[in-house]
Scaffold this active site. Structure first.
Site, PDB file in Angstrom:
ATOM      1  N   LYS A  20       0.840  -1.208   0.000  1.00 52.25           N
ATOM      2  CA  LYS A  20       0.000   0.000   0.000  1.00 52.25           C
ATOM      3  C   LYS A  20       0.870   1.252   0.000  1.00 52.25           C
ATOM      4  O   LYS A  20       2.043   1.233   0.359  1.00 52.25           O
ATOM      5  CB  LYS A  20      -0.931   0.024   1.215  1.00 52.25           C
ATOM      6  CG  LYS A  20      -0.225  -0.001   2.590  1.00 52.25           C
ATOM      7  CD  LYS A  20       0.084   1.357   3.185  1.00 52.25           C
ATOM      8  CE  LYS A  20       0.910   1.231   4.464  1.00 52.25           C
ATOM      9  NZ  LYS A  20       1.531   2.437   4.920  1.00 52.25           N
ATOM     10  N   PRO A  40       8.911  -4.718  -1.028  1.00 52.38           N
ATOM     11  CA  PRO A  40      10.136  -4.391  -0.300  1.00 52.38           C
ATOM     12  C   PRO A  40       9.957  -4.567   1.212  1.00 52.38           C
ATOM     13  O   PRO A  40       8.901  -4.233   1.764  1.00 52.38           O
ATOM     14  CB  PRO A  40      10.356  -2.919  -0.640  1.00 52.38           C
ATOM     15  CG  PRO A  40       9.595  -2.687  -1.895  1.00 52.38           C
ATOM     16  CD  PRO A  40       8.453  -3.646  -1.910  1.00 52.38           C
ATOM     17  N   ALA A  66      10.527  -3.934   5.204  1.00 49.20           N
ATOM     18  CA  ALA A  66      10.768  -2.813   6.131  1.00 49.20           C
ATOM     19  C   ALA A  66      10.850  -1.483   5.400  1.00 49.20           C
ATOM     20  O   ALA A  66      11.732  -0.665   5.648  1.00 49.20           O
ATOM     21  CB  ALA A  66      12.047  -3.051   6.934  1.00 49.20           C
ATOM     22  N   MET A  68       5.730   0.028   3.334  1.00 48.42           N
ATOM     23  CA  MET A  68       4.712  -0.329   2.336  1.00 48.42           C
ATOM     24  C   MET A  68       3.832  -1.463   2.837  1.00 48.42           C
ATOM     25  O   MET A  68       3.075  -2.069   2.078  1.00 48.42           O
ATOM     26  CB  MET A  68       5.378  -0.720   1.016  1.00 48.42           C
ATOM     27  CG  MET A  68       6.213   0.428   0.468  1.00 48.42           C
ATOM     28  SD  MET A  68       6.749   0.129  -1.202  1.00 48.42           S
ATOM     29  CE  MET A  68       5.204   0.292  -2.081  1.00 48.42           C
ATOM     30  N   GLY A  97       4.411  -4.538   3.912  1.00 46.86           N
ATOM     31  CA  GLY A  97       4.637  -5.898   3.408  1.00 46.86           C
ATOM     32  C   GLY A  97       4.321  -6.953   4.451  1.00 46.86           C
ATOM     33  O   GLY A  97       3.685  -7.965   4.141  1.00 46.86           O
ATOM     34  N   ALA A 100       0.648  -7.252   4.674  1.00 42.80           N
ATOM     35  CA  ALA A 100       0.101  -7.979   3.516  1.00 42.80           C
ATOM     36  C   ALA A 100       0.261  -9.485   3.739  1.00 42.80           C
ATOM     37  O   ALA A 100      -0.655 -10.266   3.456  1.00 42.80           O
ATOM     38  CB  ALA A 100       0.822  -7.558   2.237  1.00 42.80           C
ATOM     39  N   ASP A 139      -2.213  -1.881  10.260  1.00 48.06           N
ATOM     40  CA  ASP A 139      -2.178  -1.901   8.793  1.00 48.06           C
ATOM     41  C   ASP A 139      -2.646  -3.228   8.193  1.00 48.06           C
ATOM     42  O   ASP A 139      -2.588  -3.400   6.983  1.00 48.06           O
ATOM     43  CB  ASP A 139      -0.737  -1.657   8.301  1.00 48.06           C
ATOM     44  CG  ASP A 139      -0.325  -0.199   8.419  1.00 48.06           C
ATOM     45  OD1 ASP A 139      -1.221   0.664   8.526  1.00 48.06           O
ATOM     46  OD2 ASP A 139       0.897   0.065   8.394  1.00 48.06           O
TER      47      ASP A 139
HETATM   48  O1  C5P Z   1      -0.244  -1.370  14.853  1.00 51.49           O
HETATM   49  P1  C5P Z   1       1.203  -1.613  14.618  1.00 51.49           P
HETATM   50  O2  C5P Z   1       1.749  -2.738  15.447  1.00 51.49           O
HETATM   51  O3  C5P Z   1       1.540  -1.781  13.168  1.00 51.49           O
HETATM   52  O4  C5P Z   1       1.974  -0.288  15.081  1.00 51.49           O
HETATM   53  C1  C5P Z   1       3.359  -0.258  15.243  1.00 51.49           C
HETATM   54  C2  C5P Z   1       3.740   0.933  16.119  1.00 51.49           C
HETATM   55  O5  C5P Z   1       3.519   2.152  15.387  1.00 51.49           O
HETATM   56  C3  C5P Z   1       2.956   1.080  17.391  1.00 51.49           C
HETATM   57  O6  C5P Z   1       3.532   0.342  18.421  1.00 51.49           O
HETATM   58  C4  C5P Z   1       3.048   2.579  17.652  1.00 51.49           C
HETATM   59  O7  C5P Z   1       4.311   2.908  18.211  1.00 51.49           O
HETATM   60  C5  C5P Z   1       3.036   3.156  16.247  1.00 51.49           C
HETATM   61  N1  C5P Z   1       1.686   3.574  15.810  1.00 51.49           N
HETATM   62  C6  C5P Z   1       1.107   4.687  16.378  1.00 51.49           C
HETATM   63  N2  C5P Z   1      -0.126   5.090  15.976  1.00 51.49           N
HETATM   64  C7  C5P Z   1      -0.789   4.423  14.999  1.00 51.49           C
HETATM   65  C8  C5P Z   1      -0.221   3.285  14.387  1.00 51.49           C
HETATM   66  C9  C5P Z   1       1.035   2.886  14.824  1.00 51.49           C
HETATM   67  O8  C5P Z   1       1.693   5.337  17.280  1.00 51.49           O
HETATM   68  N3  C5P Z   1      -1.998   4.859  14.605  1.00 51.49           N
END
Ligand code: C5P
Length: 327
Positions: free
Chosen positions: A8, A125, A127, A130, A132, A135, A167
């Site tokens: 994305k 790719p 890290a 995007m 990945g 997905a 995501d």
């Molecule tokens: O939800 P996910 O595990 O992908 O998020 C990774 C990190 O990104 C979270 O631990 C947080 O630090 C940050 N994050 C955030 N606010 C969001 C999404 C992610 O602070 N809306």
């Protein structure tokens, strides 16, 4: 079962204040792009404990599902080679979101005592900002649901996806969507026409929590995420010039502060005539909007020649969500 799941790009990423749970309130417009990971799940004979081999002590309570993982493709080390320091390696244990997705489907479907092999062919790719890994998790949800005949509803799968990460719900549906909350609450968005993207991949990753922390350090007084009206309006016209001018990423400035070279990559793409240029999500990939496929090819060639990017990829959007392509 093989599932193809898309990467994305955030056309808009408005970031608001940090919430009590540590996440940030966001308003984001996501578009799936035609870079895909392919995930194949295969049921293996035998009980989960047998995966450990005869010399391992037998666990009193073997896991309900044991998963082995094999990863090939983009950003992975060739067989037998030590990964380079600047290449992010996809985990093959339960840190891998796809493994956790398989375990969640097993739990929801009441599957016990299964062995599963998960082969991940990466075209997205690693890290890169995007999504990945997200997905792959979405792909594993769909593939395991099909493999075990679980018949989980789209709503149930979306709920499991949201538990795995902010995501993960989006690559289940793909297309173009508005995301609110921490980005996981989605609604479809009207998007007219086809958009041509070029992605410039940097060396190494950029940690999402670190970019959000850098956002907080400077934008501490922020009460609302930047609204997405301009991008939503541009998408209804199908005009890439309008969309290019409307792109917003509130995480771009903090990402550039942490990695100043990203500013040079964006400037190079703008200098080459991109209609829009922004850091993808929390970076470090930079995304450039082109007018058409030919313009995209010129932009990609110019960025590759600039020497500022490790790899350059072209993609078309919107792309479909996680789709079963074979059983
Ligand atoms: O939800 P996910 O595990 O992908 O998020 C990774 C990190 O990104 C979270 O631990 C947080 O630090 C940050 N994050 C955030 N606010 C969001 C999404 C992610 O602070 N809306």
């Amino acid at each position: 079962m093989t599932v193809r799941a898309p990467a994305k790009v955030n056309l808009h990423l408005g970031v608001g204040p940090r919430r009590a749970d540590g996440y940030h309130e966001v308003v984001t417009v996501l578009q799936a792009v035609s870079l895909y990971d392919e995930l194949t799940v295969t049921a293996l004979p035998g009980a989960p404990g047998e995966l450990d081999g005869p010399d391992e002590p037998t666990a009193a309570d073997p896991p309900p599902v044991a998963v082995t993982v094999e990863i090939t493709g983009e950003g992975t080390a060739p067989a037998g080679a030590e990964p380079a320091d600047d290449v992010s390696v996809v985990p093959t244990d339960s840190d891998n979101l796809a493994v956790r997705a398989a375990l969640l489907v097993a739990e929801a479907a009441g599957i016990r005592g299964a062995r599963l092999h998960l082969a991940l062919a990466k075209g997205i790719p690693v890290a890169a900002g995007m999504a990945g890994g997200s997905a792959d998790a979405a792909g594993a949800l769909v593939a395991c649901d099909a493999l075990w005949g679980a018949g989980l509803s789209a709503e149930t799968l979306a709920g499991l996806a949201a538990r795995l990460g902010s995501d993960v719900p989006f690559p289940l549906t793909g297309g173009t969507a508005l995301g609110v909350g921490r980005g996981e609450r989605l609604s479809p968005v009207t998007s007219v026409g086809e958009y041509h993207w070029v992605f410039a991949l940097a060396d190494g990753g950029l940690s999402t929590p670190a970019v959000y922390r850098e956002f907080d350090r400077v934008d501490d007084g922020r009460t609302e995420p930047t609204p997405a009206d301009a991008v939503l309006a541009a998408l209804t016209t199908g005009d890439p010039v309008r969309l290019g001018a409307a792109l917003v990423n509130d995480l771009q400035a903090p990402a550039i502060r942490l990695r100043p070279a990203l500013g040079d990559v964006l400037a190079a793409g703008q200098g080459l005539g991109a209609l829009g240029a922004l850091v993808s999500g929390s970076g470090p990939t930079c995304a450039f909007l082109a007018g058409d496929a030919e313009h995209g090819a010129q932009l990609a060639a110019g960025l590759a020649a600039s020497g500022l990017a490790r790899v350059v990829r072209q993609a078309v959007a919107p792309a479909p969500g996680a789709t079963l392509i074979t059983d």
